[in-house]
Write a protein that holds these residues in place. Structure first.
Motif, PDB file in Angstrom:
ATOM      1  N   HIS A  66      38.492  28.582  49.987  1.00 34.98           N
ATOM      2  CA  HIS A  66      38.732  27.392  49.169  1.00 34.98           C
ATOM      3  C   HIS A  66      37.610  26.371  49.375  1.00 34.98           C
ATOM      4  CE1 HIS A  66      40.640  24.138  47.115  1.00 34.98           C
ATOM      5  NE2 HIS A  66      40.875  23.452  48.208  1.00 34.98           N
ATOM      6  N   LYS A  67      37.117  26.258  50.596  1.00 35.34           N
ATOM      7  CA  LYS A  67      36.013  25.341  50.883  1.00 35.34           C
ATOM      8  C   LYS A  67      34.733  25.759  50.151  1.00 35.34           C
ATOM      9  CE  LYS A  67      35.859  22.430  53.616  1.00 35.34           C
ATOM     10  NZ  LYS A  67      36.015  20.953  53.456  1.00 35.34           N
ATOM     11  N   GLU A  68      34.642  27.041  49.786  1.00 40.39           N
ATOM     12  CA  GLU A  68      33.483  27.530  49.055  1.00 40.39           C
ATOM     13  C   GLU A  68      33.630  27.328  47.551  1.00 40.39           C
ATOM     14  OE1 GLU A  68      30.577  28.819  50.369  1.00 40.39           O
ATOM     15  OE2 GLU A  68      31.440  28.068  52.239  1.00 40.39           O
ATOM     16  N   GLY A  69      34.733  26.699  47.119  1.00 42.19           N
ATOM     17  CA  GLY A  69      34.908  26.388  45.706  1.00 42.19           C
ATOM     18  C   GLY A  69      35.964  27.205  44.999  1.00 42.19           C
TER      19      GLY A  69
ATOM     20  N   PRO B 114      31.851  34.678  42.938  1.00 44.10           N
ATOM     21  CA  PRO B 114      31.011  35.463  43.859  1.00 44.10           C
ATOM     22  C   PRO B 114      30.490  34.610  45.007  1.00 44.10           C
ATOM     23  CG  PRO B 114      29.801  34.938  41.870  1.00 44.10           C
ATOM     24  CD  PRO B 114      31.206  34.487  41.631  1.00 44.10           C
ATOM     25  N   MET B 115      30.480  35.182  46.197  1.00 43.07           N
ATOM     26  CA  MET B 115      29.891  34.542  47.375  1.00 43.07           C
ATOM     27  C   MET B 115      28.864  35.502  47.957  1.00 43.07           C
ATOM     28  SD  MET B 115      33.192  33.019  49.414  1.00 43.07           S
ATOM     29  CE  MET B 115      34.626  32.433  48.516  1.00 43.07           C
TER      30      MET B 115
ATOM     31  N   ARG C 262      34.756  44.785  50.760  1.00 42.87           N
ATOM     32  CA  ARG C 262      35.957  44.732  49.924  1.00 42.87           C
ATOM     33  C   ARG C 262      36.295  43.286  49.546  1.00 42.87           C
ATOM     34  NH1 ARG C 262      41.156  47.072  52.591  1.00 42.87           N
ATOM     35  NH2 ARG C 262      41.244  44.991  53.518  1.00 42.87           N
ATOM     36  N   LEU C 263      36.240  42.373  50.515  1.00 44.63           N
ATOM     37  CA  LEU C 263      36.473  40.959  50.214  1.00 44.63           C
ATOM     38  C   LEU C 263      35.443  40.433  49.207  1.00 44.63           C
ATOM     39  CD1 LEU C 263      37.369  39.232  53.616  1.00 44.63           C
ATOM     40  CD2 LEU C 263      38.752  39.261  51.544  1.00 44.63           C
ATOM     41  N   TYR C 264      34.205  40.823  49.400  1.00 44.34           N
ATOM     42  CA  TYR C 264      33.126  40.423  48.491  1.00 44.34           C
ATOM     43  C   TYR C 264      33.434  40.881  47.061  1.00 44.34           C
ATOM     44  CZ  TYR C 264      28.475  40.610  46.323  1.00 44.34           C
ATOM     45  OH  TYR C 264      27.422  40.471  45.465  1.00 44.34           O
ATOM     46  N   LEU C 265      33.894  42.121  46.910  1.00 46.45           N
ATOM     47  CA  LEU C 265      34.205  42.674  45.590  1.00 46.45           C
ATOM     48  C   LEU C 265      35.404  41.961  44.960  1.00 46.45           C
ATOM     49  CD1 LEU C 265      33.731  46.471  46.376  1.00 46.45           C
ATOM     50  CD2 LEU C 265      32.298  45.090  44.848  1.00 46.45           C
ATOM     51  N   LEU C 266      36.424  41.655  45.777  1.00 49.96           N
ATOM     52  CA  LEU C 266      37.600  40.972  45.251  1.00 49.96           C
ATOM     53  C   LEU C 266      37.251  39.562  44.775  1.00 49.96           C
ATOM     54  CD1 LEU C 266      40.340  42.081  47.831  1.00 49.96           C
ATOM     55  CD2 LEU C 266      40.036  42.896  45.486  1.00 49.96           C
ATOM     56  N   CYS C 267      36.440  38.863  45.542  1.00 55.15           N
ATOM     57  CA  CYS C 267      36.012  37.518  45.135  1.00 55.15           C
ATOM     58  C   CYS C 267      35.196  37.584  43.843  1.00 55.15           C
ATOM     59  CB  CYS C 267      35.185  36.860  46.233  1.00 55.15           C
ATOM     60  SG  CYS C 267      36.107  36.451  47.726  1.00 55.15           S
ATOM     61  N   LYS C 268      34.295  38.549  43.768  1.00 53.00           N
ATOM     62  CA  LYS C 268      33.450  38.688  42.585  1.00 53.00           C
ATOM     63  C   LYS C 268      34.275  39.044  41.363  1.00 53.00           C
ATOM     64  CE  LYS C 268      29.130  40.851  41.092  1.00 53.00           C
ATOM     65  NZ  LYS C 268      28.065  41.815  41.445  1.00 53.00           N
TER      66      LYS C 268
ATOM     67  N   GLY D  46      45.100  28.937  44.928  1.00 49.76           N
ATOM     68  CA  GLY D  46      45.890  30.044  44.378  1.00 49.76           C
ATOM     69  C   GLY D  46      45.105  31.331  44.313  1.00 49.76           C
ATOM     70  N   ARG D  47      43.827  31.214  43.940  1.00 52.66           N
ATOM     71  CA  ARG D  47      43.000  32.423  43.823  1.00 52.66           C
ATOM     72  C   ARG D  47      42.546  32.937  45.188  1.00 52.66           C
ATOM     73  NH1 ARG D  47      40.545  33.856  38.560  1.00 52.66           N
ATOM     74  NH2 ARG D  47      42.003  32.949  37.076  1.00 52.66           N
ATOM     75  N   SER D  48      42.218  32.037  46.096  1.00 53.12           N
ATOM     76  CA  SER D  48      41.862  32.500  47.440  1.00 53.12           C
ATOM     77  C   SER D  48      43.077  33.125  48.125  1.00 53.12           C
ATOM     78  CB  SER D  48      41.300  31.349  48.279  1.00 53.12           C
ATOM     79  OG  SER D  48      42.219  30.290  48.390  1.00 53.12           O
ATOM     80  N   SER D  49      44.274  32.604  47.820  1.00 55.02           N
ATOM     81  CA  SER D  49      45.499  33.215  48.348  1.00 55.02           C
ATOM     82  C   SER D  49      45.692  34.602  47.769  1.00 55.02           C
ATOM     83  CB  SER D  49      46.715  32.339  48.022  1.00 55.02           C
ATOM     84  OG  SER D  49      46.612  31.070  48.615  1.00 55.02           O
ATOM     85  N   ALA D  50      45.415  34.759  46.465  1.00 54.43           N
ATOM     86  CA  ALA D  50      45.535  36.075  45.835  1.00 54.43           C
ATOM     87  C   ALA D  50      44.584  37.072  46.473  1.00 54.43           C
ATOM     88  CB  ALA D  50      45.264  35.962  44.333  1.00 54.43           C
TER      89      ALA D  50
END
Length: 362
Positions: A111-114, A76-77, A65-71, A118-122
């Motif tokens: 955030h360390k991954e780029g 994408p990670m 789920r985290l992977y999908l939200l980031c993508k 604000g977006r990592s918080s979202a």
């Protein structure tokens, strides 16, 4: 929120494990007259192994789920990296009071991954909201059913009432944060107008903090908008992952009961677990230790025979706590490292002065 230091993490780890062991020993002591060594012969190892598979499946689903939200946000990670971040955050949440430490660490590591803060918080807020959605939507109704059908004592009923009120307030707060992300800025401006607050911080520092918060809340609002609008399929898949996660997580206790040779009253077992998950976040000890073991034993005392209650609680706690504590701790110390927390803490202080200090020295 300030991230934990090395000393506080070590202290939290010792406290959480120590309190957990003492609580299980207390449950064993209270059940010593009924405890039977022969009950161990009824244990079905294959079901306990199944319980381990189920909880690992729950981890994998949350990571997906985290992977999908980031993508969906265009950042994408790799799945393995998301797994490391999630399990590291789980470890920190297990050793901090009220499990507060996990989400800030997750946001920081993304955030360390780029990914912008604000977006990592979202991602973190929406991910938490999805996990809590079932409890927030169905919780008050399920708590009412529990109170009506399985009332244990007036004290527990009052705790249930308080939990319902807090859940409703949390639901309103989530909606406001997503619909009106500028509210934290307004709150900070109003706080800055208080004379006592101005004595603690200079006007320049307050203004820099407000500008930083404005920038991050704008990114947060844009990220939430993108998440709901640009990648609807990804968000729908994230919702499906949430449902699968809850099915797997709520299956842990029934599978454990079958493995210990206990009959499973499915409705009451599910209700007891949901009630527990609603109350657990309010346990102040690191990782909810002590309250989790005693609370779970209390909720299942009329379902699981007293002779097998200590074994049931300790096995369930192994699946839902010790397994993720061990895996998350290993990934945290080997892959993440304590220097990340120190850099994060420095970054937080710099951010308060208006600098984007998250780009640390990892």
């Amino acid at each position: 929120m300030a991230l934990a230091s090395k000393v506080s993490l070590q202290r939290g780890l010792i406290l959480s494990i120590g309190i957990s062991i003492v609580s299980i020993l207390l449950i064993l002591a209270l059940s010593r007259d009924d405890f039977e060594v022969e009950s161990l012969k009824r244990v079905k190892i294959e079901y306990l192994l199944l319980g381990l598979v189920v909880i690992v499946g729950a981890w994998a689903t949350k990571v997906l789920r985290l992977y999908l939200l980031c993508k969906s946000l265009g950042y994408p990670m790799g799945y393995r990296r998301v797994f490391d971040i999630y399990m590291s955050a789980v470890f920190v949440s297990h050793v901090t009071p009220f499990t507060f430490g996990g989400l800030p660490l997750q946001i920081y590591l993304m955030h360390k991954e780029g990914m912008p803060v604000g977006r990592s918080s979202a991602v973190g807020v929406v991910d938490s909201a999805l996990t809590s959605c079932l409890l927030v939507v169905l919780g008050p109704v399920l708590l009412y059913l529990w109170k009506r059908e399985y009332s244990l004592s007036p004290q527990v009923d009052r705790l249930v009432d308080v939990s319902i009120a807090i859940m409703v307030a949390a639901a309103v707060a989530f909606v406001l944060l997503i619909a009106r992300p500028e509210l934290p800025v307004r709150f900070l401006r109003r706080l800055a107008s208080i004379r006592g607050f101005r004595r603690l911080f200079t006007p320049q520092r307050i203004e820099k903090a407000i500008n930083y918060l404005l920038r991050e809340t704008k990114q947060f609002a844009e990220a939430v908008k993108d998440m709901f609008g640009r990648s609807r399929l990804g968000f729908i898949l994230a919702i499906i992952c949430t449902l699968v996660y809850w099915v797997l997580y709520l299956a842990v206790a029934p599978v454990t009961m079958v493995g210990l040779g206990v009959r499973v009253p499915i409705v009451r077992t599910l209700l007891a677990q949901i009630v527990f998950n609603i109350v657990q976040p309010f346990i102040p000890t690191p990782g909810g230790s002590g309250g989790s073991e005693i609370g779970f034993a209390f909720l299942f005392q009329s379902v699981v025979p007293k002779a097998r209650l200590p074994l049931f609680v300790s096995t369930w706690r192994f699946f839902t706590y010790y397994a993720s504590l061990a895996v998350g701790g290993l990934l945290f110390y080997k892959a993440v490292g304590l220097n990340v927390l120190m850099a994060a803490a420095n970054g937080k202080r710099e951010a308060g002065c208006g600098h984007n200090g998250g780009n640390g020295d990892k």
